[in-house]
Design a protein around this motif. Structure first.
Motif, PDB file in Angstrom:
ATOM      1  N   ASN A  80       0.755  -1.309  -0.182  1.00 53.07           N
ATOM      2  CA  ASN A  80      -0.102  -0.240  -0.184  1.00 53.07           C
ATOM      3  C   ASN A  80       0.784   1.268  -0.225  1.00 53.07           C
ATOM      4  OD1 ASN A  80      -2.182  -1.677   0.543  1.00 53.07           O
ATOM      5  ND2 ASN A  80      -2.326  -1.631   2.389  1.00 53.07           N
TER       6      ASN A  80
ATOM      7  N   LEU B 181      -6.543 -13.771  -1.147  1.00 49.92           N
ATOM      8  CA  LEU B 181      -7.617 -12.637  -1.332  1.00 49.92           C
ATOM      9  C   LEU B 181      -7.702 -11.511  -1.563  1.00 49.92           C
ATOM     10  CD1 LEU B 181      -8.127 -13.670   3.063  1.00 49.92           C
ATOM     11  CD2 LEU B 181     -10.134 -13.595   0.588  1.00 49.92           C
ATOM     12  N   TYR B 182      -6.324 -10.766  -2.317  1.00 52.87           N
ATOM     13  CA  TYR B 182      -5.800  -9.458  -2.937  1.00 52.87           C
ATOM     14  C   TYR B 182      -6.129  -9.517  -4.214  1.00 52.87           C
ATOM     15  CZ  TYR B 182      -2.105  -5.937  -4.247  1.00 52.87           C
ATOM     16  OH  TYR B 182      -1.947  -4.635  -4.766  1.00 52.87           O
TER      17      TYR B 182
ATOM     18  N   GLU C 229      -9.681  -9.137  -3.777  1.00 53.16           N
ATOM     19  CA  GLU C 229     -10.271  -7.435  -3.851  1.00 53.16           C
ATOM     20  C   GLU C 229     -10.823  -6.780  -4.809  1.00 53.16           C
ATOM     21  OE1 GLU C 229      -7.798  -5.866  -1.218  1.00 53.16           O
ATOM     22  OE2 GLU C 229      -7.910  -7.199   0.676  1.00 53.16           O
ATOM     23  N   ASP C 230     -10.264  -6.794  -5.703  1.00 56.70           N
ATOM     24  CA  ASP C 230     -10.512  -6.132  -7.003  1.00 56.70           C
ATOM     25  C   ASP C 230      -9.322  -6.640  -8.113  1.00 56.70           C
ATOM     26  OD1 ASP C 230     -10.895  -3.992  -9.770  1.00 56.70           O
ATOM     27  OD2 ASP C 230      -9.835  -2.309  -8.658  1.00 56.70           O
TER      28      ASP C 230
END
Length: 720
Positions: A493, A562-563, A566-567
């Motif tokens: 991030n 999961l990452y 998310e998108d």
């Protein structure tokens, strides 16, 4: 004989029952059977009650049924069994002409939840005509209420996301069903859609009704693409500002603004979701025209009055006398400190409010603290700031006068006397560089030096070693490992997106540019190569569902999964890079001849299961994913074939398979087999699948022709 319980006592017992079923859903069957006699308007088997008591119990019961069939904690199979037992009670409550509005609202919500359940039940149990007649009567009564009831009630938000186990479609109805006739249901659905769209073709000024219809149509556009263009065309012909031509009251002004905003946001979201749709140009023109019209209508009064007068300052032309008056500066008092020791926070605290003193500023993010400080300094009066600084300065001066300087005993250096007057500096000759280096090489570690410094002069120095760390349990190891993986993913991030730069190809270093792509490369290689060949294979092969001990690689894989989900549209390249690493690692392990766990196939299928429910009809991400992953198997293609269960997704599935036929010759045959299997299984896919098979399998056209010629040869009434 015991006296009957009051309504309050009964509702109290019912609330206890609600808490029981929330803890254990298995009791829903018993609780529902117990409350149905209480809420049935016919009152069978129950003593006569007054109207108020009856309404209170019916409100509670109807609300409980709405919560029950909307709860995700109850399995669909259990809901399907429960819904058949409440149909008659729901029908009775709706048929009551004097029914309470709150009860009707909850009954309508319950009916909306159980309709897919009854529909599925009738598909598999065509003999149950009575249940279908009951749900049809409930639907008819709700439509009658739609015509006569006043608007103003808001229903729950629907979840029409594709992949919902409660989703129903006409494609699920088998042919020659005794109760469900697809053409009748399709005609009924088309009529209801026309009824909803008719609101925009009539002069209806009720903003609540228009906004509710627009919100419902948004779900239809997303879930039923085949009617999406029809709905959008009707909305584009709707003008929410039409009533602005007549004199507007404050109420009508608010209603017009609400309808315009809801219409505009719906169309803007349609374009954001699918920028390539054929109506995107018309939608953009409509939105721009609507915004110009809105500004012309609602900003007209401001333009006629001219620009508003300044409010933050004084107008020099009209307020000359007031501008000359000096503004008094308020007196800011900083209370002095009480005698005794004080902390630095108390020294600089100038507010008397206890709530501010107990607030911990450290919990705020740094950027928010900076913004607050800058805003305060910009608006702060300089005289008040000077008074506060002077007050703090007086506090500090008074503290120095009252408390003479003295050393804190807790910070005394150990082994050192207070009065060291016998200090005699040594003025030996300076040592050269070689002597200094020799001393440094023979010097003890810093820890030992510190230990020697704190010992008394008469005690010989001893070696000091740190105690061994405590033994960690498996749970602690797993918790620490998961926290480490979480921090590793948190670094992404703070990294920059990869820019336009030249890559070094396959031989590049994993962290040569310090951007997000390089960090992803490090993470994927940690997951795939860190423990390659060290995993236990017996447990995985014999007991695939057994709980395995903590594995850092599998934890990283789950976090990657999961990452990506998310998108997934923006992170599909990360998924491909990760799967390429998994495929490469599996091949290396197989080539080495070692018995190890293979991960590539498992995670490809798992990623497809996570992505497919959220695909849109015009999504290209599935085609890209299938074309770029290094290996394709029959299990992966079976996942693509399952898309054809939804008629709206047939084109997407066949287009993805055709791309594999064109661009990946090694898998051409299994892709064509998948297309032929779709042709044999799904009626909606036959025209497109036959077109592809005729082109790429020359013998298919002859087989299709022979099959068509064989059909009339079977005598009627004889099964083959």
């Amino acid at each position: 004989m015991a006296a009957p319980m009051s309504v309050d006592q009964q509702i109290k017992l019912l609330e206890e029952a609600r808490r029981v079923v929330l803890n254990d859903p298995n009791y829903y069957q018993q609780i529902i059977q117990g409350i149905l006699p209480l809420i049935d308007p016919r009152g069978k088997g129950e003593p006569q009650r007054d109207t108020a008591s009856k309404v209170e119990l019916q409100r509670w019961g109807a609300e409980f049924l709405a919560e029950t069939f909307a709860s995700p904690a109850i399995p669909p199979q259990q809901k399907e069994t429960l819904c058949l037992t409440v149909l008659e009670a729901l029908r009775s409550m709706l048929d009551d002409p004097n029914q309470d509005n709150a009860v009707v609202k909850s009954v309508v919500q319950t009916a909306a939840s159980i309709y897919p359940l009854v529909f599925r039940w009738i598909i598999n149990n065509s003999y149950d005509n009575q249940s279908w007649e009951r749900i049809q009567a409930i639907k008819t009564r709700i439509l009658q209420i739609w015509d006569t009831a006043a608007p103003g009630t808001v229903g729950p938000e629907a979840n029409a996301m594709r992949g919902d186990p409660m989703e129903v479609s006409l494609g699920m109805v088998p042919p020659n069903h005794s109760s469900l006739i697809p053409r009748n249901l399709e005609a009924e659905a088309s009529g209801l859609l026309d009824r909803m769209l008719g609101i925009f073709q009539e002069s209806i000024s009720d903003a609540v009704l228009v906004d509710a219809t627009l919100n419902s149509l948004a779900i239809l556009i997303r879930a039923r693409p085949q009617v999406g263009n029809r709905i959008i065309n009707v909305i584009l012909n709707f003008n929410p500002l039409k009533q602005a031509n007549s004199p507007m009251t404050p109420k009508s002004r608010v209603q017009i603004k609400s309808m315009e905003k809801t219409t505009r946001l719906l169309l803007v979201n349609i374009n954001k979701r699918d920028p390539q749709n054929p109506l995107a140009g018309r939608i953009q023109q409509y939105v721009e025209r609507m915004m110009r019209s809105r500004n012309e209508i609602f900003d007209e009064a401001t333009r006629k009055r001219g620009p508003p007068e300044p409010t933050d300052g004084l107008d020099a032309a009209k307020r000359q006398k007031l501008a000359q008056m000096p503004v008094p500066v308020p007196r800011f008092n900083v209370p002095p400190l009480t005698p005794g020791p004080h902390t630095i926070a108390e020294l600089f605290t100038i507010s008397a409010e206890k709530g501010l003193e107990s607030f911990d500023v450290s919990i705020l993010p740094e950027h928010i603290v900076v913004q607050i400080g800058i805003t305060i300094l910009q608006k702060l009066n300089a005289d008040i700031l000077n008074q506060a600084i002077e007050g703090v300065r007086k506090r500090y001066t008074s503290m120095q006068a009252l408390q003479p300087q003295q050393l804190n005993p807790s910070t005394f250096p150990l082994g050192v006397e207070e009065d060291d007057d016998d200090y005699d500096p040594d003025f030996d000759n300076a040592e050269d560089t070689e002597q200094i280096l020799n001393k440094l090489d023979s010097a003890p570690p810093p820890v030992i030096e510190e230990e020697m410094a704190v010992k008394a002069p008469d005690i010989a120095p001893v070696n000091y070693t740190l105690p061994p760390p405590p033994v960690m349990t498996l749970e602690e190891v797993e918790q620490v490992g998961q926290g480490t993986v979480g921090r590793v993913f948190g670094v992404m991030n703070t990294l920059e997106e990869p820019g336009k730069k030249t890559k070094a190809g396959l031989n590049r270093l994993a962290a040569s540019s310090c951007d997000r792509d390089d960090w992803i490369t490090i993470i994927t290689r940690l997951a795939t190569r860190s423990v390659a060949g060290l995993e236990e294979t017996d447990t995985v092969k014999t007991e695939p569902d057994a709980v395995t001990p903590f594995s850092l690689s599998n934890t990283i894989r789950n976090s990657l999964y999961l990452y990506i989900l998310e998108d997934f549209r923006k992170r599909i390249d990360i998924a491909v890079a990760w799967l390429c690493e998994e495929w490469y690692n599996d091949k290396v392990q197989m080539k080495a001849g070692e018995e190890s766990v293979l991960h590539y196939e498992k995670w490809v299928v798992k990623l497809l299961d996570g992505i497919i429910p959220y695909l849109d009809t015009r999504d290209k991400v599935l085609t890209r994913f299938l074309s770029e992953i290094p290996g394709l198997s029959l299990e992966v293609l079976n996942k693509v074939k399952e898309l054809c269960k939804d008629p709206a997704m047939v084109n997407l599935a066949l287009t993805s398979l055709l791309y594999l036929v064109l661009m990946r010759p090694p898998v051409r045959e299994i892709a064509l087999d998948a297309v032929e299997d779709i042709w044999n299984t799904y009626e909606d896919a036959k025209p497109i699948a036959a077109k592809y098979l005729t082109k790429w399998r020359p013998g298919f056209a002859d087989r299709l022709k022979d099959k068509e010629e064989e059909k009339p040869a079977t005598p009627q009434g004889i099964t083959t």
